[in-house]
Design an enzyme around this catalytic site. Sequence first.
Site, PDB file in Angstrom:
ATOM      1  N   SER A  61       0.859  -1.190   0.000  1.00 41.47           N
ATOM      2  CA  SER A  61       0.000   0.000   0.000  1.00 41.47           C
ATOM      3  C   SER A  61       0.888   1.230   0.000  1.00 41.47           C
ATOM      4  O   SER A  61       2.032   1.167   0.429  1.00 41.47           O
ATOM      5  CB  SER A  61      -0.888   0.025   1.250  1.00 41.47           C
ATOM      6  N   ASP A  62       0.394   2.347  -0.474  1.00 44.28           N
ATOM      7  CA  ASP A  62       1.160   3.580  -0.328  1.00 44.28           C
ATOM      8  C   ASP A  62       0.930   4.100   1.101  1.00 44.28           C
ATOM      9  O   ASP A  62       0.107   3.580   1.859  1.00 44.28           O
ATOM     10  CB  ASP A  62       0.768   4.616  -1.397  1.00 44.28           C
TER      11      ASP A  62
END
Length: 772
Positions: free
Chosen positions: A293-294
């Site tokens: 995920s960012d």
Amino acid sequence: MNKLRLTLSLLIALAAVPAFAQTSHTPGNPPSMMREHAAREAYIDDLMRRMTVDEKIGQLRLVSLPAGANPDRAGFMADIREGKVGAVFNTVTPKDIRVLQQAALQSRLKIPLFFAYDVIHGQRTIFPIGLGLASTWNLDAIRQTGRVSALEASADGLDLTWSPMVDISRDPRWGRNSEGFGEDTYLTSQIGAELVKAYQGDDPAAPGSIMAVVKHFAAYGAVEGGRDYNTVDMSPLRLFQDYLPPYKAALDAGAAGVMIALNSLNGVPATGDKWLLQDVLRKQWGFKGITISDHGAILEMIKHGVAADGRDAARLAITAGADMSMSDTIYGENLKPLLDSGRIGMADLDRATRDVLRVKYDLGLFRDPYRHIGPPQNDPPDVNAESRLHRGAAREVARESLVLLKNQGGVLPLRKQGTIAVVGPLAKSQRDMMGNWSAAGRTEQTVSVYQGLANAVGERARLLYAKGANVIDDPEIVKYLNLYEQDVDVDPRPPAQLIDEAVAAARQADVVLAVVGESQGMAHEASSRSDIVIPDSQVRLLKALKATGKPLVIVLMNGRPLALTWENDNADAILETWFAGTEGGNAIADVLFGDYNPSGKLPMTFPRSVGQIPIYYNHLNTGRPFDPLHPDKYTSRYFDATNGPLYPFGYGLSYTTFRLSDVALSDPSMPRGGTVQASVTITNTGNRDGATVVQLYIQDPVASISRPVKELKHFQKVMLKAGESRKVTFVLDEDDLAFYNAQLHYGAEPGLFNVYVGLDSQDVKQASFTLK
Ligand code: BGC
């Protein structure tokens, strides 16, 4: 350098070998690979059997530990020792990294951490920003930057980079254009794939290599209005045709990981998008690597309005297929209760954990957790030592990244004599020269424009300097830009006084170089602009300089296409230098003085004004195309401005001139599965040696759906001595003609195709053939 060359040739030789992450899972691999694959799965099976649920969850946590942060204070060391952290990013020296790895090896199962960083355009040696690299149109040079980045990053103990960033963007307002490779799908795909191969070599575990994580999946560059983190909404056709191919190309080149975009796509945040992360990525594309995920993106699904709370967000992310959670504790806090309540299955957790363990296995960390870190006695005594830099490579690629936009009356190249006034707020800036995401690059090791000019002229010419203006005068904007990093240094003197000083310098000079544009922080994450002009403070300076009547050369530093109508009308010459990296100043001096003949070409269209956005060369024709030769009212146009770009995609001048012959085709038709060769002869008609980029575009003028007026399909950078001619041949095949139709089926349709060849996307020669 010799060692580098050796590694490079090895890499080139091995580039033909099927890529790492993919092949080790694909049926049909050589038996040794299959054995390795089986050994890895057996190793991971065994480990998984011994892991507790908490330990599995721990593997999914990705923690940021920047230099100077005290890992003890945040409780990170204890967490690492307890197996509650899977990987760390932002720690960048072997010494600091070793401490963390030692802690991980005290955990019950001694599972090593991996270490990542944003090595986007260099680690210690900083290369030009993405747009600059793309402007070289030179894949060999780009590969070299990737190799050097990997060498330096792995020597710093790193295993993995959050790069390449291959988000296509057609909106200069977006600050993150600077990181990517522009508007074109083909060019970006080529560059992304090249970088992946360069980073990973034949084995990302090898010393001198690192793993690549392509980002931001998907379509982050299409945020509405160019406003960072904003919504993305686009047709599946456009998504598959224009925006997804670069990610796919990076994965086909072997990228081991995917970073998930922060935006929503057609209503679904990418982080929770099962269709994107499973149906497209895993099922259609066969990706077997890790998804990450960012920053904080899982929790952000609450604000996106698709998750009620943290628990809900964690459930959405893990079931969609987001393996690791970056910089939050959301998986740690929620996955166990979700398992206990049966809202997620053990299979979800196991799948994600396995993906993380596979990366560690492939990085060789189970065999040697200190693989890239090395023993303490090998630690560089000074991590910032000059000897650790690759300045030669940086200067070479930087000069190729510069794009000459205008050169009236041959004002450039300059002679190394007389008096040169060097003015502008960026002229002496070392920090800006590095650009954003400058990794472990050091400001004090970076060559500013002024320094580069001084190095070049020595005693032969006199340089006068004046700052002339601040980058921007608005105190609120300065405050914003300086929020997390000192980006803009403000000279407190009144603007008029700064300008007067610069004008006085200009009056004494034979020529004026104005180094203007954006600070690096103006073209960054969270740096969207509602206008794309040079800030007022600097335009006032330019106007005052123009009024002196002295030849005016604008040296631009910026991280996005700018609207430069006044500048184009008034400056004698304009050189686009982006943010050119550690050796930027020397490279710029090389071009300004003609020691290198500029060869860069724009990877993104430059509009005349912000109102023309989105503007891109590969648009559809519409039913009422605007024809500048026969301008008509009821056509697709603006009535209050000149239509068309200021500088088109693929554009860039040289100090020499080139002539392109007509396009010769080997055959008037292409059989199915066959090829047609398109040839041109390019001649250097000037009196200087120089390089240019021959660009080939294709158009399918009649198809089942509207197709772009042209699309880049091939290019070749050629170096020609003065007077020299060379035949350039491109081999076209069916794939060059293929596209996604309305049913999203990919293929080429029979009929006529136009081939355009030119030295930019606008001024082209045409030929046609049919596909049977
Ligand atoms: C950016 C990513 C970056 C990550 C880690 C995020 O804010 O969007 O591109 O890799 O931070 O630094």
